[in-house]
Scaffold this motif. Structure first.
Motif, short mmCIF file in Angstrom:
data_model
loop_
_atom_site.label_atom_id
_atom_site.label_comp_id
_atom_site.label_asym_id
_atom_site.label_seq_id
_atom_site.Cartn_x
_atom_site.Cartn_y
_atom_site.Cartn_z
N ASN A 70 35.64 -14.68 28.41
CA ASN A 70 35.14 -14.93 27.06
C ASN A 70 33.77 -14.28 26.89
OD1 ASN A 70 37.29 -16.57 26.21
ND2 ASN A 70 36.36 -18.39 27.10
N TYR A 71 33.69 -13.30 26.01
CA TYR A 71 32.43 -12.59 25.79
C TYR A 71 31.84 -12.93 24.42
CZ TYR A 71 33.03 -9.48 29.84
OH TYR A 71 33.16 -8.97 31.10
N PHE A 72 30.59 -13.33 24.43
CA PHE A 72 29.83 -13.47 23.19
C PHE A 72 29.45 -12.07 22.74
CE2 PHE A 72 25.48 -14.92 21.35
CZ PHE A 72 26.00 -14.92 20.08
N ILE A 73 29.74 -11.75 21.49
CA ILE A 73 29.52 -10.40 20.95
C ILE A 73 28.19 -10.40 20.22
CG2 ILE A 73 30.45 -8.65 19.38
CD1 ILE A 73 33.24 -9.96 19.99
N ASP A 74 27.16 -9.94 20.90
CA ASP A 74 25.78 -10.03 20.41
C ASP A 74 25.15 -8.64 20.46
OD1 ASP A 74 23.14 -10.49 19.89
OD2 ASP A 74 22.86 -12.06 21.38
N SER A 75 25.20 -7.94 19.33
CA SER A 75 24.76 -6.54 19.30
C SER A 75 23.24 -6.38 19.33
CB SER A 75 25.30 -5.85 18.05
OG SER A 75 24.68 -6.38 16.88
N GLY A 76 22.51 -7.49 19.22
CA GLY A 76 21.06 -7.39 19.05
C GLY A 76 20.24 -7.45 20.31
N LEU A 77 20.88 -7.35 21.48
CA LEU A 77 20.12 -7.37 22.73
C LEU A 77 20.12 -5.98 23.34
CD1 LEU A 77 21.16 -10.77 24.34
CD2 LEU A 77 18.94 -10.15 23.41
#
Length: 306
Positions: free
Chosen positions: A192-199
């Motif tokens: 399960n991957y959290f999709i966080d483009s801001g890092l």
């Protein structure tokens, strides 16, 4: 609710257009685009890890955006920061005008180092993006917004008909902005991957893993050093970090080979009551910046193309 009372949030005026294209000011270390909030032009990063439009609390006061309520939120390093919530009268992105916009107010001091050349005072979070059918085109350096309706989806399909489709995959939208997708790392699937483009990461890491996942993949724990000052966004830089090599990782079948991973102490990648399941990792900017990334929030489908 205190801020809005009887006002309807996110009233969108397309000004006769069916699509708007906003060139990135820069793609690295994160995509930055110009916006106007309450009539003032500012620069904002695109961040699917953010809940809504977030504005520098110092600027919010100058623009007359009042704090209607407060909350404590956990950011990078596990640091808890008090944030405010309120309403902006208007937000303009490209040709689109949005009235009565929910906003979060927070400290932007942690962005000064990595984004100091771009004078960033705003964050376009998932709460904004999900009002549209968006494409983050990292290859051409532009954000494309379409109406979240049949016309917008038709325009997306026309673009994709001319593209090379690399992967289509479903995602889950938990709470108001937690985007999750299934992926793999070092040939271990079903993560399960959290999709966080801001890092973003100066060494090019596109995946962040908690200790439990690192151990399960038999990756040696990296040497940890204090994070540089001015790093960490609203959470600040009071944590330690390290990098490691990873043979492959990615969403669905779209795998990057011979990549770099990132670990930091006090991370928030564990069981979260808001989403209801365990986060095995986080996929971020240095994965997405190799593609055109389109999101359909109605069908809950992401498409990666070139």
């Amino acid at each position: 609710m205190k801020a809005f009372k009887d006002k309807q949030p996110n009233q969108i005026d397309w000004n006769g257009k069916s699509e708007t294209v906003i060139p990135f000011i820069t793609t690295e270390p994160l995509p930055v685009v110009p916006v106007e909030i309450n009539g003032k032009r500012i620069n904002a990063v695109i961040d699917t890890g953010g809940p809504m439009f977030t504005i520098d609390q110092k600027l919010a006061k100058e623009l007359g955006i009042k704090t209607a309520s407060k909350n404590e939120n956990e950011f990078a390093g596990g640091n808890t920061v008090e944030t405010g919530f309120g309403q902006a009268d208007s937000l303009t992105i490209g040709d689109v005008n949005i009235k009565n916009v929910p906003v979060m107010l927070g400290p932007f001091d942690g962005f000064e180092e990595g984004l100091k050349d771009y004078d960033v005072h705003g964050i376009i979070g998932t709460g904004v993006l999900k009002e549209f059918v968006p494409t983050m085109d990292y290859l051409s350096g532009q954000l494309i917004l379409r109406p979240r309706n049949e016309v917008g989806r038709e325009n997306l399909n026309k673009m994709l008909a001319d593209d090379k489709i690399l992967e289509e995959m479903p995602f889950t939208l938990a709470a108001i902005h937690f985007m999750y997708g299934k992926g793999s790392a070092n040939q271990k699937s079903g993560l399960n991957y959290f999709i966080d483009s801001g890092l973003g990461d100066e060494k090019g890491a596109g995946i962040i893993l908690p200790k439990e996942t690192i151990d399960s993949l038999k990756i040696p724990m990296p040497e940890l050093n204090k994070a540089p000052e001015g790093q960490g966004g609203m959470g600040g830089s009071d944590y330690k970090e390290g990098h490691f090599d990873i043979s492959s990782y990615g969403l669905g079948n779209l795998q990057l080979k011979n990549g770099i991973g990132y670990y930091f102490t006090g991370g928030v990648l564990d069981y979260d009551e808001e989403v209801g399941f365990v986060s095995d990792g986080l996929i971020s900017h240095h994965y997405f910046n190799k593609y055109k990334w389109s999101i359909d929030f109605d069908s809950r489908k992401m498409t990666f193309s070139k």
